[in-house]
Design a protein around this motif. Sequence first.
Motif, short mmCIF file in Angstrom:
data_model
loop_
_atom_site.label_atom_id
_atom_site.label_comp_id
_atom_site.label_asym_id
_atom_site.label_seq_id
_atom_site.Cartn_x
_atom_site.Cartn_y
_atom_site.Cartn_z
N VAL A 1 0.84 -1.20 0.00
CA VAL A 1 0.00 0.00 0.00
C VAL A 1 0.87 1.26 0.00
CG1 VAL A 1 -1.59 1.35 1.41
CG2 VAL A 1 -2.02 -1.08 1.04
N ALA A 2 1.95 1.24 0.79
CA ALA A 2 2.86 2.39 0.83
C ALA A 2 3.51 2.63 -0.54
CB ALA A 2 3.94 2.17 1.89
N VAL A 3 3.90 1.54 -1.20
CA VAL A 3 4.48 1.66 -2.55
C VAL A 3 3.46 2.28 -3.51
CG1 VAL A 3 5.24 0.32 -4.56
CG2 VAL A 3 6.17 -0.18 -2.30
N ALA A 4 2.20 1.86 -3.40
CA ALA A 4 1.15 2.39 -4.28
C ALA A 4 1.00 3.90 -4.09
CB ALA A 4 -0.17 1.68 -4.01
N TRP A 5 0.91 4.34 -2.84
CA TRP A 5 0.72 5.77 -2.57
C TRP A 5 1.94 6.59 -2.98
CZ3 TRP A 5 -3.55 8.44 -1.39
CH2 TRP A 5 -4.67 7.73 -0.94
N LEU A 6 3.14 6.08 -2.71
CA LEU A 6 4.36 6.81 -3.10
C LEU A 6 4.52 6.84 -4.62
CD1 LEU A 6 6.85 5.50 -0.37
CD2 LEU A 6 5.89 7.81 -0.57
N SER A 7 4.17 5.75 -5.29
CA SER A 7 4.25 5.72 -6.75
C SER A 7 3.28 6.73 -7.36
CB SER A 7 3.94 4.32 -7.27
OG SER A 7 4.86 3.38 -6.79
N GLY A 8 2.06 6.78 -6.82
CA GLY A 8 1.09 7.75 -7.30
C GLY A 8 1.56 9.17 -7.10
N PHE A 9 2.22 9.42 -5.96
CA PHE A 9 2.76 10.76 -5.70
C PHE A 9 3.87 11.10 -6.70
CE2 PHE A 9 5.83 13.58 -3.59
CZ PHE A 9 4.99 14.67 -3.32
N GLY A 10 4.71 10.11 -7.02
CA GLY A 10 5.77 10.33 -8.01
C GLY A 10 5.19 10.67 -9.37
N ASN A 11 4.11 9.97 -9.76
CA ASN A 11 3.42 10.26 -11.01
C ASN A 11 2.93 11.71 -11.03
OD1 ASN A 11 1.63 10.05 -13.36
ND2 ASN A 11 -0.03 9.77 -11.88
#
Length: 318
Positions: free
Chosen positions: A149-159
């Motif tokens: 879940v943390a990877v998903a949120w951080l990846s979305g923020f990077g996008n």
Amino acid sequence: MRNDNQSSLGNSLTDFILVGISDRPWLELPLFVVLLVSYVLAMLGNISIILVSRLDPQLQSPMYIFLSHLSFLDLCYTTTTVPQILFNIGSSKKTISYGGCTVQYAIFHWLGGTECIILAIMALDRYVAICEPLRYALIMHRSLCQQLVAVAWLSGFGNSLVQVVLTVQLPFCGRQVLNNFFCEVPAMIKLSCADTTVNDTTLAVVVAFFVLVPLALILLSYGFIARAVLRIQSSKGRHKAFGTCSSHLVVVSLFYLPAIYMYVQPPSRHSQEQGKFISLFYSIVTPTLNPFIYTLRNKDVKGALRRLLVRIRRLCRS
């Protein structure tokens, strides 16, 4: 010199005009009612899913952890766009400030990128549950779920960060009219008066990562799931396995099909008239339908909702 002037003009912008359906005023009242009802349903449905997933002891498996994050994303999706759309429909001045527009598409693309990854994680969870049932608890432990879940949120923020950094540098000349209901990157790129090749290319690369790669992983997971389900001897077992996946497949379709239309092709090539209604679809229709899709197809969620309602009634009576 022209580029400098354009850049300074773009940085000094104060307002964008959001066209929406102002060219069809007879549609404004029906759309206002539909959006208001949909927003209320989306809020109630997604808040209910979050509450039962967090409070009910029978819904503590990884599947419901991911579902609660999906509902939170949908809740934020609608809140990022719908209140502002409703305000503009009811107002004669259909504008949004440059800063407000930037914040809106930054949050919108953060949430969109995160949801792409969350849906892929949910497919992985279903794959492990059906194809590796005896090792499910060992593989999908709470720590791994939290990391995913943390990877998903951080990846979305990077996008979002990449898109915002490139988009805020675009110059906008003349009258700042967005043929859309809200601000998002493809509409902003189309509005710019500069060469947007870098923005188009970057958007295509980012979309390939956040839309096509997760979608490929989802399809691959369901390919293995389908093979495993066909090997189940009893029809009851096959029906149960299919039931745990069908809701997720419907949600994936509602999310990915509009996203592919909007983002896989360059913004300069798709019709803005069609694009703005498709944007409206996945910003309000999909988040409104998701909790009902999961509730209607899931006995555990329906049971948890009944228990929550009983608890609320008891509190009200006391």
